[in-house]
Design a protein around this motif. Structure first.
Motif, PDB file in Angstrom:
ATOM      1  N   ARG A 261     -19.135  23.128  31.903  1.00  0.00           N
ATOM      2  CA  ARG A 261     -18.230  22.535  32.884  1.00  0.00           C
ATOM      3  C   ARG A 261     -18.057  23.448  34.100  1.00  0.00           C
ATOM      4  O   ARG A 261     -18.121  23.022  35.242  1.00  0.00           O
ATOM      5  CB  ARG A 261     -16.902  22.272  32.150  1.00  0.00           C
ATOM      6  CG  ARG A 261     -15.695  22.106  32.966  1.00  0.00           C
ATOM      7  CD  ARG A 261     -15.374  20.724  33.421  1.00  0.00           C
ATOM      8  NE  ARG A 261     -15.666  19.601  32.568  1.00  0.00           N
ATOM      9  CZ  ARG A 261     -14.765  18.761  32.094  1.00  0.00           C
ATOM     10  NH1 ARG A 261     -13.485  18.990  32.308  1.00  0.00           N
ATOM     11  NH2 ARG A 261     -15.109  17.706  31.432  1.00  0.00           N
TER      12      ARG A 261
ATOM     13  N   GLY B 108     -21.068  23.499  36.221  1.00  0.00           N
ATOM     14  CA  GLY B 108     -21.487  22.180  36.676  1.00  0.00           C
ATOM     15  C   GLY B 108     -22.859  21.790  36.142  1.00  0.00           C
ATOM     16  O   GLY B 108     -23.627  21.092  36.820  1.00  0.00           O
TER      17      GLY B 108
ATOM     18  N   ASP C 158     -25.666  19.859  34.200  1.00  0.00           N
ATOM     19  CA  ASP C 158     -25.886  18.474  33.783  1.00  0.00           C
ATOM     20  C   ASP C 158     -26.324  18.500  32.315  1.00  0.00           C
ATOM     21  O   ASP C 158     -27.381  19.034  31.982  1.00  0.00           O
ATOM     22  CB  ASP C 158     -26.988  17.887  34.687  1.00  0.00           C
ATOM     23  CG  ASP C 158     -27.409  16.496  34.250  1.00  0.00           C
ATOM     24  OD1 ASP C 158     -26.891  15.998  33.238  1.00  0.00           O
ATOM     25  OD2 ASP C 158     -28.278  15.917  34.943  1.00  0.00           O
TER      26      ASP C 158
ATOM     27  N   THR D 201     -27.542  16.408  30.448  1.00  0.00           N
ATOM     28  CA  THR D 201     -28.773  15.700  30.082  1.00  0.00           C
ATOM     29  C   THR D 201     -30.019  16.447  30.576  1.00  0.00           C
ATOM     30  O   THR D 201     -31.139  16.033  30.318  1.00  0.00           O
ATOM     31  CB  THR D 201     -28.793  14.279  30.694  1.00  0.00           C
ATOM     32  OG1 THR D 201     -28.740  14.417  32.127  1.00  0.00           O
ATOM     33  CG2 THR D 201     -27.625  13.443  30.217  1.00  0.00           C
ATOM     34  N   ASP D 202     -29.806  17.544  31.309  1.00  0.00           N
ATOM     35  CA  ASP D 202     -30.935  18.295  31.853  1.00  0.00           C
ATOM     36  C   ASP D 202     -31.256  19.480  30.931  1.00  0.00           C
ATOM     37  O   ASP D 202     -30.571  20.509  30.940  1.00  0.00           O
ATOM     38  CB  ASP D 202     -30.563  18.788  33.263  1.00  0.00           C
ATOM     39  CG  ASP D 202     -31.717  19.508  33.943  1.00  0.00           C
ATOM     40  OD1 ASP D 202     -32.551  20.108  33.228  1.00  0.00           O
ATOM     41  OD2 ASP D 202     -31.775  19.468  35.181  1.00  0.00           O
TER      42      ASP D 202
ATOM     43  N   GLN E 207     -31.729  23.043  32.524  1.00  0.00           N
ATOM     44  CA  GLN E 207     -30.464  23.675  32.923  1.00  0.00           C
ATOM     45  C   GLN E 207     -29.700  24.165  31.702  1.00  0.00           C
ATOM     46  O   GLN E 207     -29.130  25.258  31.698  1.00  0.00           O
ATOM     47  CB  GLN E 207     -29.581  22.653  33.650  1.00  0.00           C
ATOM     48  CG  GLN E 207     -29.889  22.473  35.107  1.00  0.00           C
ATOM     49  CD  GLN E 207     -28.812  21.601  35.780  1.00  0.00           C
ATOM     50  OE1 GLN E 207     -27.634  21.638  35.440  1.00  0.00           O
ATOM     51  NE2 GLN E 207     -29.230  20.813  36.748  1.00  0.00           N
TER      52      GLN E 207
END
Ligand code: DC
Length: 224
Positions: free
Chosen positions: A49, A52, A54, A56-57, A60
């Motif tokens: 969080r 930031g 993602d 679903t990535d 990352q």
């Protein structure tokens, strides 16, 4: 040397079943380490969080997990959790962070990473390991396994009382709806779903307080 799995006690179950209090008291009574794995999922949720990321990535997420700097130190109350040196113990305890933790806990990369860390901690033995998949996935060879459950209504009532004690507002119907959703998500996910290990002892804590559950477990350990 005794097998370290002989001194691992796993406590699994849904949120609000009394696992944390019971695990902490049990660890204190035995002089074992209390391993709060929910705090680890919450910390990863907070990290994602903050950055930031993602969810679903995968790239990352992998990069974030590679750099994860997580330290747990069990104390008298909630486990103290440091993320890159910052004390996030209070920040991870909100209902919102519970939902974020539930979301990250469905991701294979996250489970793999945290399972590894948990097994390293458990390798030394003398651990009370609390979570959802301690007896099924993380420590399948643990000698003592418990699954603590209580009705959703009893769990919602306990959670509302806890929040009120902390001076926070809490609506029973909202909390009950959250608990039902989280149980559903946690027990229907494909990976390490919430379910008792085949050899776990099921304990219904709807009508037992934490001390009674601890006494029940200590009695069983003494008999084995
Ligand atoms: O026990 P808790 O409420 O602090 O857990 C937060 C979330 O983390 C919960 O939704 C399920 C997840 N979790 C998990 O998937 N596996 C664990 N061993 C511990 C927690």
């Amino acid at each position: 040397m005794a097998n370290n799995m002989d001194t691992i006690i796993t406590i699994d179950g849904p949120s609000g079943g009394g696992k944390s209090t019971v695990s902490r008291m049990l660890a204190a009574a035995l002089g074992y380490t209390y391993l709060d794995t929910g705090a680890m999922y919450r910390a990863v949720g907070l990290q994602a969080r903050k950055q930031g990321v993602d969810l679903t990535d995968e790239k990352q997420m992998a990069a974030m997990l590679d750099k994860l700097d997580l330290q747990l130190s069990p104390g008298d109350g909630d486990t103290k959790v440091l993320l890159a040196g910052e004390d996030i113990s209070a920040a991870i305890r909100s209902a919102e962070m519970g939902m974020v933790a539930s979301a990250v806990s469905a991701l294979p990369l996250v489970r793999q990473k945290l399972t590894e860390i948990q097994q390293q901690i458990g390798a030394k033995g003398r651990v009370v390991a609390e979570g959802r998949d301690m007896g099924t996935v993380v420590f399948p060879k643990a000698r003592y396994k418990y699954f603590l459950d209580a009705s959703a209504e009893v769990r919602a009532r306990r959670r509302v009382d806890q929040l009120h004690e902390k001076g926070e507002a809490a609506d029973y119907d909202d909390i009950l709806a959250q608990i039902i959703k989280r149980d559903h998500d946690d027990s229907t996910r494909a990976l390490a779903p919430l379910k008792p290990a085949a050899d776990a002892v099921l304990v219904d804590s709807s009508r037992m307080n934490a001390q009674e559950v601890v006494n029940f477990i200590l009695d069983q350990l003494a008999k084995k």
